[in-house]
Design a protein around this motif. Structure first.
Motif, PDB file in Angstrom:
ATOM      1  N   ASP A   1       0.802  -1.229   0.000  1.00 50.49           N
ATOM      2  CA  ASP A   1       0.000   0.000   0.000  1.00 50.49           C
ATOM      3  C   ASP A   1       0.833   1.278   0.000  1.00 50.49           C
ATOM      4  O   ASP A   1       0.289   2.375   0.063  1.00 50.49           O
ATOM      5  CB  ASP A   1      -0.988   0.002   1.170  1.00 50.49           C
TER       6      ASP A   1
ATOM      7  N   ASP B   1      -2.019   3.262   5.952  1.00 51.53           N
ATOM      8  CA  ASP B   1      -2.263   3.707   4.573  1.00 51.53           C
ATOM      9  C   ASP B   1      -2.769   5.147   4.552  1.00 51.53           C
ATOM     10  O   ASP B   1      -3.909   5.430   4.167  1.00 51.53           O
ATOM     11  CB  ASP B   1      -3.280   2.771   3.898  1.00 51.53           C
TER      12      ASP B   1
ATOM     13  N   ALA C   1      -4.849   1.767  -1.039  1.00 52.27           N
ATOM     14  CA  ALA C   1      -5.456   0.459  -1.280  1.00 52.27           C
ATOM     15  C   ALA C   1      -6.883   0.562  -1.794  1.00 52.27           C
ATOM     16  O   ALA C   1      -7.320  -0.255  -2.616  1.00 52.27           O
ATOM     17  CB  ALA C   1      -5.418  -0.378  -0.003  1.00 52.27           C
TER      18      ALA C   1
ATOM     19  N   GLY D   1      -1.156  -1.149  -3.251  1.00 53.50           N
ATOM     20  CA  GLY D   1      -2.216  -1.808  -2.483  1.00 53.50           C
ATOM     21  C   GLY D   1      -3.150  -2.605  -3.370  1.00 53.50           C
ATOM     22  O   GLY D   1      -4.341  -2.705  -3.098  1.00 53.50           O
TER      23      GLY D   1
ATOM     24  N   TYR E   1      -8.321  -5.133  -5.271  1.00 55.74           N
ATOM     25  CA  TYR E   1      -7.798  -4.000  -4.512  1.00 55.74           C
ATOM     26  C   TYR E   1      -8.118  -4.157  -3.034  1.00 55.74           C
ATOM     27  O   TYR E   1      -8.709  -5.149  -2.602  1.00 55.74           O
ATOM     28  CB  TYR E   1      -8.322  -2.676  -5.079  1.00 55.74           C
TER      29      TYR E   1
END
Length: 802
Positions: A344, A350, A358, A366, A403
């Motif tokens: 990510d 993240d 992500a 990600g 994803y």
């Protein structure tokens, strides 16, 4: 489950210290089925006709069964009708014990360096029966001159044919529930932990993080090191002196322990045999930017064991905003496309953009990416598969296949059941968690795997988690950080040599060193968990097998035949040559002889070969496979002599004089590795900094309890995050014990709620003087509660008899 670490940090199961040895000699506490070829039993491919009592499981295939039947008729030709009717059953019984799953025990053949009995070990009552009816046939079955001498003396003959371990004598072993229950199934201990063994395959590697095969019929395997070197190993496990690939000058990494950058992935094109293409994934520095690079190489036209380094073509580069969470997996799935698994972008949580990388389909980080690299000699280096899920979605990158992943570390494609092909093509991944959970996912087209909204089954970003449009897919399994803090994805076993493991997804944890397995329940669809432990006692005492490994599990691998391996290291540094490749072996059952045979295609070698030299051995107190007799059976008992227990202790003491187990002090003492240098003199007072005590055992036993440590003038507890036997060794040795029998977790000895939590995330080498000398989060710094209070169970050789 009791775990041990030896002084070199290898993970193993408890040794047979003396009280366990006594239990073993009295009764077979740990089963060890073994054939006369010193290998595990098997299920014959073709049903046996003669030795039918072992037609489902034993040590004979159909060909050997026919040879034994021919031997039977040659012997029986020497009998008249009366002799045939009286002795036929006896002769068949004794001949067929070569097919018993316990043939090695019956013929006293556990030690391959000593002669094998020609007649199986018999129980006294059975021996008396056959002696009275048909003793004459013994000389027809065996050329042992001792049998002819004793033929007419029932007492001495039966004593000669008796086994030192009466539990294995024929025919009583057939009715011994300890020996027959679950025979042929993968052994589990009382906690449900699967008892497996290992075979050392390669060693001396610098953080080996990928092992792949070329699927070209040569059965070579290629091992990649984090520094940017790839080595070729031949089927005989010899290593080519010249590296297959050397891009160390281009690869960005460092000697720092835990650096996630470097050479991270390698895969061969499905048509490598014809086009010579392979793909690599590595970290690079471009100016001041760090990037991940996916490149294509071709094999050298002059040497099939060397890459043409001038053939590199950069397929894709992605900027990395941080130095961690770099992903690293490359693989070709059954559809022929190249899959790329990216992290990510790093940092924590993240933090990139409104929803993180992500969840942002316009970012390549990600994600699971899927591209087409076929026919790329002209035009674009890759194309987008027309059925990629987001090719028509505005602002989404067309390469995205799935994803919402954090940092998938090691993924694999299921080969499918060897017979039904069920499960074929599924992609399994381990996705490393943030600070609570690790997860295992099956990757499917277009799916959202939840990060950063979710971590495992739990919400991480509560606002994002509550979004009704998230529509995420839950993992098939997730585990908390009490069990481990960095999942390493594995493989579904589909090989030939270990039939009991078929369909089992085997994976591990980098931080805790835990080996684990999942198996799908066909009725419920749920994945059921079993931990994997190293075989205890004699479980792994087959030639070439070991029961220990270094704790940092970096990666898993599958060879061309489908057998399963993993790589681990003692020191998780890109430059530490302590990496080892291990093959996973089930000692309870093997495939029938000949079933797994293959003929590798020849390999033209232009480099020098380095023969493989294994360095690892079975760990634990040595148990002699030939059990010494405690006294001369022909001499009358001497009431003034030592008891059998005293005599047995003498045997062990003599063995100890030759090889004394030293669980805490290596032959060459290692310097203590401490988290900080201690300065100045210790404080004066009743207790010294680092003192420990054990409390909380309901029976008041001094060898076990909750660990409490004294630091900065007060007592406190220790959290069980990263708590393992190396930590327990430090505690037990400090208290005067020789062994650490168990590293207890989950407040097994109660919660020390009246005290502060003093230590968390303790990581010891096993040689430190106190827990304060080990690496830890800092005195008084913790992220846990008292329900995670750690404990120990200690022991020593003598007190084990109490």
């Amino acid at each position: 489950m009791w775990y041990f670490c030896d002084v070199f940090g290898r993970i193993w199961q408890p040794p047979f210290i003396l009280f366990n040895l006594l239990a073993f000699w009295i009764a077979p506490a740990f089963l060890h089925p073994q054939c006369l070829d010193f290998k595990p039993p098997f299920q014959p491919q073709q049903e046996l006709q003669f030795c039918q009592m072992y037609k489902y499981f034993g040590c004979c295939d159909y060909a050997r069964d026919q040879e034994l039947m021919a031997k039977y008729y040659r012997i029986m030709d020497n009998f008249d009708y009366y002799g045939f009717s009286n002795c036929a059953a006896f002769v068949q019984d004794l001949i067929c014990q070569e097919c018993s799953p316990y043939a090695a025990h019956l013929f006293d053949a556990e030690d391959p360096s000593t002669p094998v009995r020609t007649i199986p070990g018999l129980c006294p009552d059975y021996c008396s029966q056959f002696h009275s009816k048909c003793r004459s046939f013994l000389t027809l079955m065996s050329d042992d001159p001792r049998l002819a001498e004793l033929q007419h003396d029932q007492s001495r003959l039966c004593q000669y044919l008796e086994l030192d371990d009466p539990d294995y004598c024929y025919p009583h072993l057939l009715s011994n529930e300890k020996l027959t229950k679950n025979l042929g199934r993968t052994t589990e201990d009382s906690d449900g932990c699967l008892q497996l063994c290992l075979e050392e395959v390669a060693n001396g590697l610098q953080n080996p993080l990928a092992m792949v095969h070329a699927n070209d019929g040569t059965h070579r395997f290629f091992v990649a090191e984090q520094v940017g070197l790839v080595w070729v190993y031949l089927p005989d496990r010899s290593k080519l002196e010249k590296p297959f690939l050397n891009i160390t000058k281009a690869v960005l990494t460092s000697p720092w322990e835990g650096d996630e950058r470097g050479f991270l992935g390698l895969t061969f094109h499905p048509d490598f045999k014809y086009n010579g293409k392979l793909y690599v994934y590595y970290s690079v520095e471009v100016g001041i930017d760090e990037r991940i690079r996916i490149s294509e190489f071709r094999i050298s036209s002059a040497d099939m064991n060397v890459v043409d380094h001038g053939s590199e073509r950069i397929i894709l580069e992605i900027d990395e905003p941080a130095s961690n969470h770099n992903g690293g997996q490359l693989l070709f799935a059954d559809d022929g496309y190249l899959y790329i698994f990216t992290g990510d972008g790093g940092m924590a949580g993240d933090p990139f953009g409104k929803f993180g990388n992500a969840q942002n389909k316009s970012a390549l980080l990600g994600k699971v990416l899927r591209i087409d690299v076929d026919d790329n000699e002209r035009g674009p280096l890759y194309r987008i598969p027309p059925d990629n899920p987001f090719v028509h979605e505005p602002n989404a990158r067309p390469e995205v296949f799935a994803y919402g992943v954090r940092n998938m570390w090691r993924c694999s494609v299921d080969r499918g059941d060897p017979n039904t092909k069920e499960g074929k093509g599924r992609i399994f991944c381990g996705d490393v968690g943030q600070n609570k959970y690790e997860e295992v996912d099956i990757v499917e087209k277009g799916q959202n795997y939840g990060w950063r909204a979710k971590e495992g089954f739990s919400c991480y970003d509560k606002k994002l988690c509550a979004n009704s449009s998230l529509d995420d897919v839950l993992p098939i399994y997730a585990y908390p950080h009490k069990m481990g803090k960095s999942v390493t994805g594995g493989y579904v076993y589909r090989g030939c040599e270990n039939p009991n493991l078929n369909g089992m997804y085997i994976f591990g944890d980098f931080m805790s060193g835990r080996l684990m397995s999942l198996k799908e329940n066909k009725n419920t669809g749920n994945w059921e968990y079993n931990e994997i432990c190293m075989g205890v006692g004699l479980t792994c005492s087959f030639p070439g097998l070991i029961n220990n490994y270094y704790p940092y599990i970096i990666s898993f691998a599958e060879d061309e035949a489908g057998e399963l391996y993993f790589m681990s290291t003692e020191i998780p540094s890109a430059t530490s040559p302590t990496g080892v490749v291990y093959k996973i072996v089930d000692p309870s059952r093997r495939a029938p002889p000949g079933k797994c045979h293959y003929e590798p295609l020849s390999v033209r070698v232009r480099s020098n070969l380095i023969p493989f030299e294994p360095k690892e051995t079975l760990i634990g107190v040595h148990v002699p496979t030939k059990h010494p007799r405690l006294s001369n059976p022909e001499e009358p008992p001497d009431t003034g002599s030592k008891t059998w227990l005293q005599e047995l202790l003498d045997i062990f003491r003599k063995q100890d004089e030759q090889v004394t187990p030293t669980p805490f002090t290596p032959t060459t003492p290692k310097p203590l590795r401490t988290s900080r240098q201690r300065k100045g003199r210790r404080r004066k007072g009743k207790h010294k900094n680092g003192a420990v005590r054990l409390v909380g055992d309901e029976e008041g036993r001094r060898d076990r309890g909750r660990v409490e440590v004294y630091a900065n003038g007060e007592w406190g507890t220790v959290c069980d995050d990263l708590w393992n036997t190396k930590n327990a060794i430090v505690v037990c040795r400090q208290l005067g014990f020789q062994y650490a029998l168990k590293a207890a977790k989950h407040a097994e000895f109660g919660e020390g709620t009246s005290l502060k939590i003093i230590l968390d995330d303790v990581q010891c080498e096993g040689t430190e003087e106190t827990l304060l000398d080990c690496q830890h989060a800092g005195i008084g710094t913790h992220n846990c509660a008292h329900y995670e209070d750690a404990g120990v169970i200690c022991g020593d050789l003598v007190s084990g008899l109490d």
